[in-house]
Structure formats: structure tokens, C-alpha cells
Design an enzyme around this catalytic site. Structure first.
Site, mmCIF file in Angstrom:
data_model
loop_
_atom_site.group_PDB
_atom_site.id
_atom_site.type_symbol
_atom_site.label_atom_id
_atom_site.label_comp_id
_atom_site.label_asym_id
_atom_site.label_seq_id
_atom_site.Cartn_x
_atom_site.Cartn_y
_atom_site.Cartn_z
ATOM 1 N N THR A 178 0.819 -1.216 0.000
ATOM 2 C CA THR A 178 0.000 0.000 0.000
ATOM 3 C C THR A 178 0.856 1.272 0.000
ATOM 4 O O THR A 178 0.323 2.374 0.079
ATOM 5 C CB THR A 178 -0.915 0.044 1.241
ATOM 6 N N ASP A 179 2.156 1.107 -0.083
ATOM 7 C CA ASP A 179 3.050 2.264 0.013
ATOM 8 C C ASP A 179 2.858 3.256 -1.133
ATOM 9 O O ASP A 179 2.923 2.900 -2.315
ATOM 10 C CB ASP A 179 4.494 1.772 0.020
ATOM 11 N N VAL A 180 2.655 4.503 -0.778
ATOM 12 C CA VAL A 180 2.409 5.551 -1.768
ATOM 13 C C VAL A 180 3.628 5.768 -2.677
ATOM 14 O O VAL A 180 3.478 6.033 -3.871
ATOM 15 C CB VAL A 180 2.040 6.867 -1.059
ATOM 16 N N LEU A 204 5.793 3.525 -3.578
ATOM 17 C CA LEU A 204 5.779 2.420 -4.533
ATOM 18 C C LEU A 204 4.802 2.719 -5.669
ATOM 19 O O LEU A 204 5.109 2.552 -6.847
ATOM 20 C CB LEU A 204 5.393 1.115 -3.823
ATOM 21 N N TRP A 234 11.756 2.439 -5.200
ATOM 22 C CA TRP A 234 11.923 3.671 -4.411
ATOM 23 C C TRP A 234 13.141 4.448 -4.913
ATOM 24 O O TRP A 234 13.112 5.666 -5.060
ATOM 25 C CB TRP A 234 12.127 3.336 -2.927
#
Length: 294
Positions: free
Chosen positions: A247-249, A251, A289
Site C-alpha cells: 500500500t506504500d504511496v 511504490l 523507491w
DNA sequence: ATCCAGGAGTCCG
DNA sequence: CGGACTCATGGA
């Protein structure tokens, strides 16, 4: 000085790019191609100067060489920090079959997972970074370190240690609110500190579990540690290759840019994409990232 | 001003 | 389990 033989697929310069990503960083410095890092080993402050020469990682001790035992601890820290025990052959193999990964891997080959060996630092830094932009997250961390951390000045440069959990366990939430922590974040950070003081939480215990699911469940039972934070910490501190903060923004943005999408990918699309990343999700995320830093 | 950022907890079905 | 709602604070 200690020399460390780097593994295959090691690019020191790429690691430096990652380490230099924020101008608000105060837990290490990069000067003339060297990384300076202050550690506390056996209650003694030790300054490391990490460089790369003659195909070897060289760790020097500018303030004077500590005892041999402490030097070995310092070397272990470097191995942990740069994830030097990891063999990346498998990652590069799966990346070849994936268009997006292939691209970032060919650009940043030799980049290692730059970790956060201190569990308390990994957890609390992740909490600070929840749902705020990274610039402000770094501001919060800087204030936190300068308020509660220990420092040493050597040859005109000041080096900082991250605060210890025992120190933070004894403060109250208001002390963090003063630094612009939200009430929630202040509670989470202090809660984690107290769990560590009470020996309900330690890196050793988590590593002993050695099973992704078990660690994830244990971490997410802690207040303030959701799925994203658990995966982040498993990536950055516990060397779990399958950790996947899906759910990492960051990413999402990286994928959007790499694929030239109009919008961010959905969770379902990400799951489909990541089907081929099995076992190497953490490195896949880390390289993506990296692609965000210019 | 407006949107959103390296989310988590809670409630609800 | 998965969705909807709330919280919280600053960056751009």
C-alpha cells in the site's frame, strides 16, 4: 582499520546515492565519498568512516581504534546496514523477466537494501512517516533526534545517535506533541518504547521467529503498527526478502512513473504485477523507491 | 486554497 | 476479510 569483502553485485556509489537522499539527514554524513556514522558499542562512542578502495569496503576509526571486540561489532553493523550477507543473484534473475524491474535493476545494479539495523529506530521512523509527506517526516525525525538523542562533535562536525527506547519510554506524549507529533503518533512511539523496555519486543525475538507471517502478526498486534509499518520494518531491519508494503504511496508513484500511467496503479494491478516478484518483493520495492530519487 | 502525503484505528456488515 | 469513516499536520 577493518576491511570487509563485499559480496557480488555491490556498488558502493549507488548505496551512497540512497544514503544521501535527504538534506535533513543527521544520523550519518557523506563527505568526499565516505560515510561517517556514529555508533555506541559497549557504552563507548565509536565513529566510523566507511569507504571503498581496492574492491574492498574499508572501515576506519577517525577518533582512534576501539578494542578489537568493538571493531568487530562495528563491522557487523556495516554488514547489517548494507545487507552484505544477501546474495542478489536470484533477484536479478527474476528481474530479467520483468520489464519494469529489468529497467531499474540495470540502472542501479549493485544497490543493496540500505537498512535500519536498530529495531527501535526502524519502528519509530516508520511511525513518524505514516501518512505525511517525507519532507515533514524528516523534520519530525530531526527534531526527535536533536531533542532526545546523544551527540558528539569531532573536528568541527557533530554526529548524532538515535534516541534509545529506554529514554523515550520515560517521557510523556506532550514532550512529543511539542515537536509537532500528532497525539496518535506520540502514543504509538512511546508505546513501542515501553514494549521494548518491558522486553515484550526485541529484534532478537523477531529474528528468531524466522517466518514472515509470524513476525507480521506479532508486529501488527502492537498499537500503531499496521500492515504497512510491519512490512517496512521487516524490509529495513529484519532482512525479510518477502516483505511487501504493497500500500506504500512511494511504490505506487514509482510504478506509475515507470509504466507511464495516467494514474496510480490499483491494488489488484499491483498484485498481478508483483506475482513474479515472489521472494524478492522487498528488493523490488527498494529499487523502485530508488527510481524516485531522480 | 486545495489536495495529498512512505497509514492506522474503529466500526460495521 | 474488506469497505467507509475519522484523525492529524504540513508541503507544494
Amino acid at each position: 582499520m577493518i576491511e570487509i569483502n563485499p559480496p557480488e553485485d555491490f556498488n558502493f556509489k549507488e548505496c551512497l546515492v540512497f544514503l544521501g537522499r535527504s538534506d535533513q539527514e543527521l544520523l550519518h554524513k557523506i563527505i568526499d565519498g565516505y560515510v561517517f556514522k556514529l555508533l555506541k558499542v559497549d557504552k563507548e562512542l565509536v565513529l566510523l568512516k566507511i569507504g571503498y578502495k581496492n574492491d574492498a569496503i574499508q572501515v576506519e576509526f577517525p577518533m582512534g581504534e576501539p578494542a578489537l571486540g568493538a571493531q568487530k561489532m562495528a563491522a557487523k553493523y556495516v554488514v547489517d546496514w548494507f545487507d552484505l550477507d544477501q546474495d542478489l543473484a536470484g533477484f536479478y534473475e527474476i528481474a530479467q523477466k520483468d520489464q519494469m524491474l529489468h529497467r531499474v535493476v540495470s540502472k542501479y545494479r549493485g544497490l543493496r537494501m540500505i537498512g535500519i539495523p536498530d529495531l527501535f529506530e526502524a519502528l519509530t521512523w516508520a511511525i513518524m512517516g505514516q501518512q505525511i509527506n517525507l519532507t515533514f517526516a524528516y523534520t519530525l525525525r530531526k527534531r526527535f533526534v536533536e531533542r532526545f538523542g546523544e551527540s558528539l562533535t569531532f573536528e568541527g562536525e557533530t554526529y548524532w545517535l538515535y534516541p534509545t527506547f529506554s529514554r523515550i519510554a520515560e517521557i510523556d506524549a506532550d514532550a512529543l506533541r511539542e515537536l509537532q507529533f500528532t497525539a496518535r503518533k506520540a502514543e504509538y512511539v512511546i508505546g513501542v518504547s515501553r514494549a521494548m523496555v518491558n522486553e515484550e519486543l526485541s529484534k532478537e525475538d523477531l529474528l528468531r521467529m524466522e517466518d514472515y507471517q509470524q513476525i507480521h502478526v506479532y508486529l501488527t498486534k502492537l498499537r500503531g503498527i499496521g500492515s504497512w509499518t510491519a512490512d517496512y520494518v521487516m524490509m529495513k531491519c529484519l532482512h525479510q526478502r518477502a516483505a511487501f508494503p504493497i500500500t506504500d504511496v512511494g511504490l505506487h508513484n514509482a510504478v506509475k512513473i515507470q509504466l507511464g500511467l495516467e494514474r496510480k496503479p490499483t491494488l489488484v494491478e499491483l498484485k498481478v504485477m508483483a506475482a513474479g516478484w515472489k521472494g524478492w518483493e522487498a528488493y523490488s520495492v527498494f529499487y523502485l523507491w530508488r527510481s524516485l530519487y531522480v
